[in-house]
Scaffold this motif. Structure first.
Motif, PDB file in Angstrom:
ATOM      1  N   MET A   1      29.792  34.054  27.478  1.00 20.64           N
ATOM      2  CA  MET A   1      30.587  34.898  28.380  1.00 20.64           C
ATOM      3  C   MET A   1      29.777  36.150  28.713  1.00 20.64           C
ATOM      4  N   THR A   2      29.692  37.082  27.779  1.00 19.96           N
ATOM      5  CA  THR A   2      28.885  38.268  28.022  1.00 19.96           C
ATOM      6  C   THR A   2      27.523  38.073  27.382  1.00 19.96           C
ATOM      7  N   VAL A   3      26.599  38.915  27.785  1.00 18.19           N
ATOM      8  CA  VAL A   3      25.262  38.786  27.235  1.00 18.19           C
ATOM      9  C   VAL A   3      25.284  39.088  25.741  1.00 18.19           C
ATOM     10  N   ARG A   4      26.019  40.142  25.381  1.00 13.05           N
ATOM     11  CA  ARG A   4      26.093  40.492  23.965  1.00 13.05           C
ATOM     12  C   ARG A   4      27.251  39.753  23.329  1.00 13.05           C
TER      13      ARG A   4
ATOM     14  N   SER B 107      43.974  47.437  32.465  1.00 13.78           N
ATOM     15  CA  SER B 107      43.132  46.237  32.535  1.00 13.78           C
ATOM     16  C   SER B 107      43.853  45.039  31.935  1.00 13.78           C
TER      17      SER B 107
ATOM     18  N   ASN C  79      35.076  19.215  27.589  1.00 14.55           N
ATOM     19  CA  ASN C  79      35.114  19.764  28.948  1.00 14.55           C
ATOM     20  C   ASN C  79      35.786  21.133  28.851  1.00 14.55           C
ATOM     21  N   GLN C  80      34.961  22.177  28.938  1.00 11.24           N
ATOM     22  CA  GLN C  80      35.475  23.541  28.711  1.00 11.24           C
ATOM     23  C   GLN C  80      36.544  23.934  29.695  1.00 11.24           C
ATOM     24  N   MET C  81      36.414  23.459  30.929  1.00  6.57           N
ATOM     25  CA  MET C  81      37.379  23.857  31.948  1.00  6.57           C
ATOM     26  C   MET C  81      38.750  23.276  31.634  1.00  6.57           C
TER      27      MET C  81
ATOM     28  N   ALA D  38      39.742  22.178  28.712  1.00  6.65           N
ATOM     29  CA  ALA D  38      40.201  22.769  27.457  1.00  6.65           C
ATOM     30  C   ALA D  38      40.802  24.147  27.706  1.00  6.65           C
TER      31      ALA D  38
ATOM     32  N   VAL E  56      30.353  39.997  32.978  1.00  2.99           N
ATOM     33  CA  VAL E  56      30.236  41.430  32.765  1.00  2.99           C
ATOM     34  C   VAL E  56      29.636  41.670  31.390  1.00  2.99           C
ATOM     35  N   SER E  57      28.570  42.414  31.378  1.00  2.39           N
ATOM     36  CA  SER E  57      27.931  42.766  30.108  1.00  2.39           C
ATOM     37  C   SER E  57      28.195  44.244  29.851  1.00  2.39           C
TER      38      SER E  57
ATOM     39  N   ARG F  77      26.274  21.736  33.569  1.00  5.13           N
ATOM     40  CA  ARG F  77      27.388  21.387  32.713  1.00  5.13           C
ATOM     41  C   ARG F  77      28.727  21.808  33.322  1.00  5.13           C
TER      42      ARG F  77
ATOM     43  N   ASP G  84      31.819  19.531  34.476  1.00  8.98           N
ATOM     44  CA  ASP G  84      33.196  19.739  34.002  1.00  8.98           C
ATOM     45  C   ASP G  84      34.155  19.857  35.186  1.00  8.98           C
TER      46      ASP G  84
ATOM     47  N   ALA H 257      23.287  33.956  29.195  1.00  9.49           N
ATOM     48  CA  ALA H 257      24.051  33.644  27.992  1.00  9.49           C
ATOM     49  C   ALA H 257      24.906  32.409  28.210  1.00  9.49           C
ATOM     50  N   ARG H 258      24.933  31.595  27.203  1.00  6.10           N
ATOM     51  CA  ARG H 258      25.793  30.421  27.267  1.00  6.10           C
ATOM     52  C   ARG H 258      27.151  30.765  26.716  1.00  6.10           C
ATOM     53  N   PHE H 259      28.127  30.005  26.998  1.00  4.07           N
ATOM     54  CA  PHE H 259      29.428  30.235  26.375  1.00  4.07           C
ATOM     55  C   PHE H 259      29.321  29.825  24.908  1.00  4.07           C
ATOM     56  N   PRO H 260      29.337  30.812  23.992  1.00  4.30           N
ATOM     57  CA  PRO H 260      29.164  30.457  22.593  1.00  4.30           C
ATOM     58  C   PRO H 260      30.474  29.954  21.980  1.00  4.30           C
TER      59      PRO H 260
ATOM     60  N   ILE I 139      35.920  25.172  20.825  1.00  6.89           N
ATOM     61  CA  ILE I 139      37.289  25.018  20.376  1.00  6.89           C
ATOM     62  C   ILE I 139      37.329  25.244  18.870  1.00  6.89           C
TER      63      ILE I 139
END
Lengths: 231, 231
Positions: free
Chosen positions: A1-4, A52, A147-149, A151, B65-66, B79, B83, B223-226, B229
């Motif tokens: 998601m985010t870089v960090r 937010s 399938n992340q979407m 899920a 957003v980072s 990927r 999906d 970054a990948r989605f870490p 589930i």
DNA sequence: ACTATTCAACTAGCATGTCAGTTCAGCATC
DNA sequence: GATGCTGAACTGACATGCTAGTTGAATAGT
């Protein structure tokens, strides 16, 4: 998601989780007004992160925001519940099909053990045990579907279902019934029979939906049309 | 679903539309940095509405957003495209099935007329004509399916598909091919054959997806989605 | 008693300023 | 040249104050 990916949770994210949880737990009831100021006073956050959080809750359909007036906890209409059910049936059947074909033996073993441990409790009408084993089963299917979407959508719908479950009291009869629906799904998965798994899943989702209808409709109608119901 | 049906669009909503459109049109390319300050200077909005717009774009997967670093236009991974395609296939097939059974004769007549008008252009490789008739067909199916949740997801996916279409140049050959796939769908609808409509739809979605692969223009750290589930 | 009007309190939208975390060009060191 | 360090510029997160729109109970008029 985010870089960090190890960054600490922002206030906005924490506020989102907290408010959403309170909505699901019915601490904030459908139709109730949730002003930014009130939430900022009630929670350890300023107006900005609250704002937010409300924006995200709005985009996910948990609340409705009326400009210059207030934010209100949404009540799902019968129509929305019905739409939700159709979608869930389709996606869960898909996951069941894929799961029956692709789930690993290790995953199946874990499922069997969860059923063995929690099954007797669920058979006696223990709601928490039922939710636990139900969750284990579904999450295992989401994971094997890979399938992340899909899920993501199903996890969101799951939160909504939990919400509805609390809104309409669930009898221990329904718990036993619900658990009884889970067993043939596991059987089909163990037999690696995709069509049977999908069909049993359909039955499970549809019958659980049939019992749920949101209670507080008047508050929602008042929130939506404060000056009077049109027509 | 707000109280004021006729309320004027807020700055945040306008900023959202504008930024999203620029992303889809590749004016902001995948990987490009979109800082709040830059957008506020570039568009006729202050930082606050821009911030709201970015939050929504983030939750819908258009940007990443980072914290304390920047917002970046997301590039879909192979990927994610895959999906997306699975999900689209499932939902579009459902709509095609329902549409074949429930679509009114009036809707079918409109579809036929759209095909008659735009078909010759699409047959010659006119991309805009193809998109137009494709849109008319799909929206008609969403409408006849009468499930706002499914329609909402498909409309969002449609925006993403448009985005991908622009990212990979589409040959006029592919346009002709794509339009050729639409014809049997209409035929099946006219014959009110749900299974044929669904099957033709599957072919259409899958073959259109096969042509698309996104190019990340910055190719730097992504970054990948870490998160998977849990369980 | 009932309706129309008014007005003070409340609301979200938004601008602006501050702050802490991130980044990277440029310098220092090896 | 390669590597490590530094600091200034930049970034999103958040606080705060203001504004314009909304609301509903008190008020005035019938």
């Amino acid at each position: 998601m985010t870089v960090r990916w190890d960054s600490p949770e922002t206030g906005a994210a924490a506020a989102y989780r907290e408010i959403k949880q309170r909505i699901v737990n019915l601490e904030y009831q459908p139709g109730e007004k949730l002003s930014e100021a009130r939430l900022a006073a009630e929670l350890p956050f300023g107006r900005s992160p609250i704002r937010s959080a409300l924006a995200q809750l709005k985009s996910e359909g948990w609340i409705e925001v009326s400009p210059q007036s207030g934010s209100f906890v949404k009540a799902l209409t019968d129509r929305e519940i019905s739409d939700m059910t159709s979608l869930r049936v389709m996606l869960e059947m898909h996951c069941a099909r894929i799961g029956a074909a692709r789930m690993t033996d290790a995953d199946l073993a874990k499922l069997r053990s969860a059923f063995a441990t929690l099954g007797p409790l669920a058979d006696n009408g223990d709601g928490e045990a039922f939710i636990e084993v139900d969750t284990v089963l579904h999450l295992a299917l989401y994971r094997s579907t890979d399938n992340q979407m899909i899920a993501g959508i199903l996890l969101d719908l799951r939160d909504k279902v939990q919400w509805i479950r609390r809104a309409c009291a669930v009898s221990s009869e329904r718990v036993k019934e619900g658990f009884a629906e889970l067993k043939p799904i596991l059987q089909a998965l163990l037999l690696r029979d995709p069509e049977a798994a999908a069909e049993r899943m359909r039955i499970h989702i549809e019958s659980s939906a049939a019992f749920c209808r949101m209670v507080d409709h008047t508050a929602s109608r008042r929130a939506r049309f404060p000056t009077g119901i049109p027509g």
